[in-house]
Scaffold this motif. Structure first.
Motif, mmCIF file in Angstrom:
data_model
loop_
_atom_site.group_PDB
_atom_site.id
_atom_site.type_symbol
_atom_site.label_atom_id
_atom_site.label_comp_id
_atom_site.label_asym_id
_atom_site.label_seq_id
_atom_site.Cartn_x
_atom_site.Cartn_y
_atom_site.Cartn_z
ATOM 1 N N ILE A 1 53.722 -36.261 -43.946
ATOM 2 C CA ILE A 1 53.591 -36.378 -42.786
ATOM 3 C C ILE A 1 52.957 -36.707 -41.408
ATOM 4 C CG2 ILE A 1 50.874 -35.569 -41.403
ATOM 5 C CD1 ILE A 1 51.266 -34.161 -44.223
ATOM 6 N N THR A 2 53.367 -35.969 -40.009
ATOM 7 C CA THR A 2 53.593 -36.641 -38.732
ATOM 8 C C THR A 2 52.510 -37.098 -38.565
ATOM 9 O OG1 THR A 2 55.367 -34.962 -38.662
ATOM 10 C CG2 THR A 2 54.849 -36.402 -36.840
ATOM 11 N N VAL A 3 52.581 -38.796 -38.017
ATOM 12 C CA VAL A 3 50.738 -38.945 -37.625
ATOM 13 C C VAL A 3 51.174 -39.711 -36.078
ATOM 14 C CG1 VAL A 3 50.049 -39.053 -40.044
ATOM 15 C CG2 VAL A 3 51.350 -41.094 -39.190
ATOM 16 N N ILE A 4 49.680 -39.738 -35.635
ATOM 17 C CA ILE A 4 49.787 -40.331 -34.385
ATOM 18 C C ILE A 4 49.318 -41.432 -34.873
ATOM 19 C CG2 ILE A 4 49.010 -40.973 -32.310
ATOM 20 C CD1 ILE A 4 48.571 -37.506 -31.996
ATOM 21 N N VAL A 5 49.738 -42.954 -34.423
ATOM 22 C CA VAL A 5 49.114 -44.171 -34.377
ATOM 23 C C VAL A 5 48.022 -44.736 -33.679
ATOM 24 C CG1 VAL A 5 49.091 -46.030 -36.113
ATOM 25 C CG2 VAL A 5 50.226 -44.691 -36.988
ATOM 26 N N ASP A 6 47.249 -44.416 -33.320
ATOM 27 C CA ASP A 6 46.650 -45.731 -31.975
ATOM 28 C C ASP A 6 46.443 -46.421 -32.366
ATOM 29 O OD1 ASP A 6 46.223 -45.931 -29.202
ATOM 30 O OD2 ASP A 6 44.326 -45.040 -29.250
ATOM 31 N N THR A 7 46.935 -47.145 -31.353
ATOM 32 C CA THR A 7 46.795 -49.386 -31.715
ATOM 33 C C THR A 7 45.168 -49.794 -30.795
ATOM 34 O OG1 THR A 7 48.700 -50.008 -30.186
ATOM 35 C CG2 THR A 7 49.042 -48.496 -32.377
ATOM 36 N N THR A 8 44.898 -51.547 -30.989
ATOM 37 C CA THR A 8 44.631 -52.053 -30.163
ATOM 38 C C THR A 8 45.933 -52.724 -28.990
ATOM 39 O OG1 THR A 8 45.277 -54.195 -31.068
ATOM 40 C CG2 THR A 8 43.316 -52.785 -32.268
#
Lengths: 143, 90
Positions: free
Chosen positions: B14-21
């Motif tokens: 699955i294509t995901v968006i990963v937000d980071t700190t």
């Protein structure tokens, strides 16, 4: 590296048996894309079952409807590399995505269904999106 | 035709968006996610404000048509992950 043709053949046939013309060479892609009149749909087929496993039956379901594009073809990403690259060259502003579906009207791209809009959905949902595009752009068949 | 990928988590493929700190937000195709972090294929990294786009503006843009990959593979450590969501849900 392409998968074994034995493995891939059923994935090709899943579309070709629904009337989708398979484009295996750049020349075949050019011939398809250079026919500008009317509506055309180009499916970028893919091995990965996570999304392509829903894309192919979704395309088949959509093509069963009352309206359908004048011409429908496919290229196979990861398998027919040159043909796929040539197909992508006709939509240079669109990031490569497989599986995906591009829809053209009179040679202009009017709709694009990227992989991330297929993932995690079922075939009927994919078909519903395509059917809406057909309803908007494809002529009512003569009776 | 079924998938070839087994024993992977529900986000596999699955294509995901990963937000980071940090200022980075990452989009890519999830291979797996475990106690170490998330493993992505064909990923792009956007820094907040890059090209005049905030993280959310970038996400809205890639949600429409997709994204150009900058990395074949990328791993984001768990401690840097703020959220993971499906691009298709945007």
């Amino acid at each position: 590296m392409p998968y074994s043709e034995l493995l891939v053949r059923p994935m090709r046939e899943e579309l070709s048996s629904a009337g989708v013309k398979e484009l295996r060479t750049p020349e075949e892609v050019d011939a398809f894309m250079n026919e500008k009149s009317g509506t055309a749909m180009l499916v970028v087929n893919s091995v990965c079952g996570c999304a392509a496993g829903m894309a192919r039956p979704g395309v088949r379901l959509a093509l069963d409807g009352d309206r359908r594009p004048d011409r429908v073809a496919s290229v196979f990403a990861g398998q027919d590399l040159e043909a796929t690259a040539r197909a992508r060259s006709y939509i240079p502003d669109i990031p490569p995505s497989s599986p995906s579906v591009a829809f053209f009207k009179d040679g202009e791209l009017v709709y694009f269904l990227p992989r991330h809009r297929i993932e995690g959905r079922d075939a009927h949902s994919v078909a519903r999106d395509l059917t809406q595009v057909f309803a908007e752009h494809c002529a009512v068949p003569a009776t | 035709m079924g998938t070839f990928h087994q024993n992977k988590g529900e986000l596999h493929g699955i294509t995901v968006i990963v937000d980071t700190t940090g200022p980075e937000i990452v989009v890519g195709r999830c291979d797996d996610m475990d106690e170490r972090g998330i493993f992505l294929h064909e990923a792009d990294v956007h820094r907040d404000g890059e090209g005049g786009r905030s993280k959310e503006e970038y996400v809205r843009r890639v949600a429409q048509l997709g994204f150009w990959k900058k990395h074949d593979h990328l791993m984001i450590p768990r401690e840097k992950i703020v959220s993971v969501r499906r691009l298709g849900d945007v």
